[in-house]
Design a protein around this motif. Sequence first.
Motif, PDB file in Angstrom:
ATOM      1  N   ASP A   1      40.327  38.899  51.759  1.00 27.95           N
ATOM      2  CA  ASP A   1      40.285  39.041  53.224  1.00 27.95           C
ATOM      3  C   ASP A   1      38.864  39.228  53.740  1.00 27.95           C
ATOM      4  N   GLN A   2      37.997  39.778  52.877  1.00 25.98           N
ATOM      5  CA  GLN A   2      36.586  39.943  53.268  1.00 25.98           C
ATOM      6  C   GLN A   2      35.797  38.659  53.055  1.00 25.98           C
ATOM      7  N   GLY A   3      36.510  37.596  52.676  1.00 26.68           N
ATOM      8  CA  GLY A   3      35.831  36.316  52.479  1.00 26.68           C
ATOM      9  C   GLY A   3      35.231  36.146  51.092  1.00 26.68           C
ATOM     10  N   LYS A   4      35.643  36.997  50.155  1.00 22.24           N
ATOM     11  CA  LYS A   4      35.103  36.895  48.797  1.00 22.24           C
ATOM     12  C   LYS A   4      35.924  35.916  47.962  1.00 22.24           C
ATOM     13  N   LYS A   5      35.239  35.281  47.023  1.00 18.47           N
ATOM     14  CA  LYS A   5      35.936  34.431  46.061  1.00 18.47           C
ATOM     15  C   LYS A   5      36.267  35.290  44.844  1.00 18.47           C
ATOM     16  N   VAL A   6      37.561  35.404  44.538  1.00 19.53           N
ATOM     17  CA  VAL A   6      38.019  36.322  43.501  1.00 19.53           C
ATOM     18  C   VAL A   6      38.733  35.573  42.378  1.00 19.53           C
ATOM     19  N   VAL A   7      38.431  35.947  41.150  1.00 17.91           N
ATOM     20  CA  VAL A   7      39.214  35.469  40.006  1.00 17.91           C
ATOM     21  C   VAL A   7      39.855  36.693  39.351  1.00 17.91           C
ATOM     22  N   LEU A   8      41.142  36.580  39.029  1.00 17.18           N
ATOM     23  CA  LEU A   8      41.873  37.665  38.372  1.00 17.18           C
ATOM     24  C   LEU A   8      42.039  37.350  36.890  1.00 17.18           C
TER      25      LEU A   8
ATOM     26  N   ASP B   1      32.745  35.621  43.396  1.00 14.99           N
ATOM     27  CA  ASP B   1      32.021  36.846  43.747  1.00 14.99           C
ATOM     28  C   ASP B   1      32.463  38.002  42.859  1.00 14.99           C
ATOM     29  N   VAL B   2      33.777  38.096  42.665  1.00 12.91           N
ATOM     30  CA  VAL B   2      34.308  39.224  41.891  1.00 12.91           C
ATOM     31  C   VAL B   2      35.318  38.733  40.850  1.00 12.91           C
ATOM     32  N   LEU B   3      35.129  39.196  39.628  1.00 17.38           N
ATOM     33  CA  LEU B   3      36.130  38.988  38.587  1.00 17.38           C
ATOM     34  C   LEU B   3      36.832  40.326  38.388  1.00 17.38           C
ATOM     35  N   LEU B   4      38.140  40.339  38.672  1.00 17.23           N
ATOM     36  CA  LEU B   4      38.937  41.570  38.564  1.00 17.23           C
ATOM     37  C   LEU B   4      39.809  41.481  37.319  1.00 17.23           C
ATOM     38  N   CYS B   5      39.646  42.423  36.396  1.00 14.99           N
ATOM     39  CA  CYS B   5      40.408  42.372  35.152  1.00 14.99           C
ATOM     40  C   CYS B   5      41.443  43.487  35.076  1.00 14.99           C
ATOM     41  N   ASP B   6      42.693  43.105  34.947  1.00 12.52           N
ATOM     42  CA  ASP B   6      43.777  44.068  34.748  1.00 12.52           C
ATOM     43  C   ASP B   6      43.906  44.282  33.247  1.00 12.52           C
ATOM     44  N   THR B   7      43.580  45.494  32.782  1.00 15.97           N
ATOM     45  CA  THR B   7      43.617  45.744  31.341  1.00 15.97           C
ATOM     46  C   THR B   7      44.613  46.837  31.009  1.00 15.97           C
ATOM     47  N   ALA B   8      45.060  46.849  29.747  1.00 12.96           N
ATOM     48  CA  ALA B   8      46.038  47.843  29.318  1.00 12.96           C
ATOM     49  C   ALA B   8      45.353  49.193  29.150  1.00 12.96           C
ATOM     50  N   GLY B   9      46.097  50.253  29.394  1.00 12.18           N
ATOM     51  CA  GLY B   9      45.545  51.570  29.146  1.00 12.18           C
ATOM     52  C   GLY B   9      46.543  52.383  28.356  1.00 12.18           C
ATOM     53  N   ARG B  10      46.354  52.438  27.040  1.00  9.92           N
ATOM     54  CA  ARG B  10      47.314  53.171  26.227  1.00  9.92           C
ATOM     55  C   ARG B  10      46.641  54.407  25.681  1.00  9.92           C
TER      56      ARG B  10
ATOM     57  N   ALA C   1      35.100  32.425  36.183  1.00  6.10           N
ATOM     58  CA  ALA C   1      34.385  33.072  37.292  1.00  6.10           C
ATOM     59  C   ALA C   1      33.020  32.429  37.494  1.00  6.10           C
ATOM     60  N   LYS C   2      32.333  32.147  36.381  1.00 10.01           N
ATOM     61  CA  LYS C   2      31.009  31.518  36.480  1.00 10.01           C
ATOM     62  C   LYS C   2      31.125  30.082  37.001  1.00 10.01           C
ATOM     63  N   ALA C   3      32.100  29.353  36.460  1.00  7.92           N
ATOM     64  CA  ALA C   3      32.272  27.947  36.854  1.00  7.92           C
ATOM     65  C   ALA C   3      32.628  27.825  38.335  1.00  7.92           C
TER      66      ALA C   3
END
Length: 315
Positions: free
Chosen positions: A134-141, A192-201, A186-188
Amino acid sequence: GEHMEEKKGFFRRLVSGLTKTRDNIVSGMDSIFHGFSKIDEDFYEELEETLIMGDLGVHTTTEIIEDLRRKVKEQHIKEPAACRQLLIDSIKEQMDVGETAYRFENEKSVVLVIGVNGVGKTTSVGKLAGKLKDQGKKVVLAAADTFRAAAGDQLLEWANRAGVEMIGGQEGADPASIVYDAVAAAKARNADVLLCDTAGRLHNKKNLMEELRKMNRIIDREYPEAFRETLAVLDATTGQNALQQAKEFNEVADITGIILTKMDGTAKGGIAVAIQAELGIPVKYIGVGETIDDLQKFDADAFVRALFDQPKEEE
């Protein structure tokens, strides 16, 4: 303008979301201020108990009460009721962790998000992606929580809703290799932002540490210019447990901020004070509801105001 309106709306939601916390802490406090005719040991002890029961944490509460005693002495205060504002000020001071920076929003960045199952981690990643978009950023998840069966599907739903690209999500895949692919994407795409959902055990800290170290090594090597952020997601409804989790995550990773979910409808909102005060790590976002707008930047002043001052209409 529109931004002010949005902030005003959020402040109102914060006020109503903190209703149970307010009942838990403030009403107890106020009855002590009104119930005591003089400031004595009993007064301080009851106050201390109220704050500890309100999930501000033993350590933080001790500091707040000591600070209050000092101010009462210095200012020769005799009336319990005159302590209210001093107590609020002390709580604010305890929460001060300096300027909370959101640098990652303004430069090429990689944000790792960790958190145990059931705290709303994947949902928070999705909401954050939507906010940045929404802020106009390009995001990769990056769906690098391959441990929990439904995490990838859930994140994909958010990705589609937010209109951002998602890499990974196959159950049982190697999280580090997903992060590798996501960095390349993200580089290709010049994201702007790479957001990584990671496990937390947390019950197996050594494995978690190893996994995070692997991811970090890949990012350091493949994307050295990226600004780094590591956010831990905690569930406010778990109170002191959330503080314990934050401490444990901080042992295995360099946590730069906290996302505190489910602040609405819990009496344990005081945990926000404990986390900032005891860890010196800023709570960067709080969730006060289900929708994408309910994840908002955390502002300690607004939090204290929403908790202790009955909000005036112009807020």
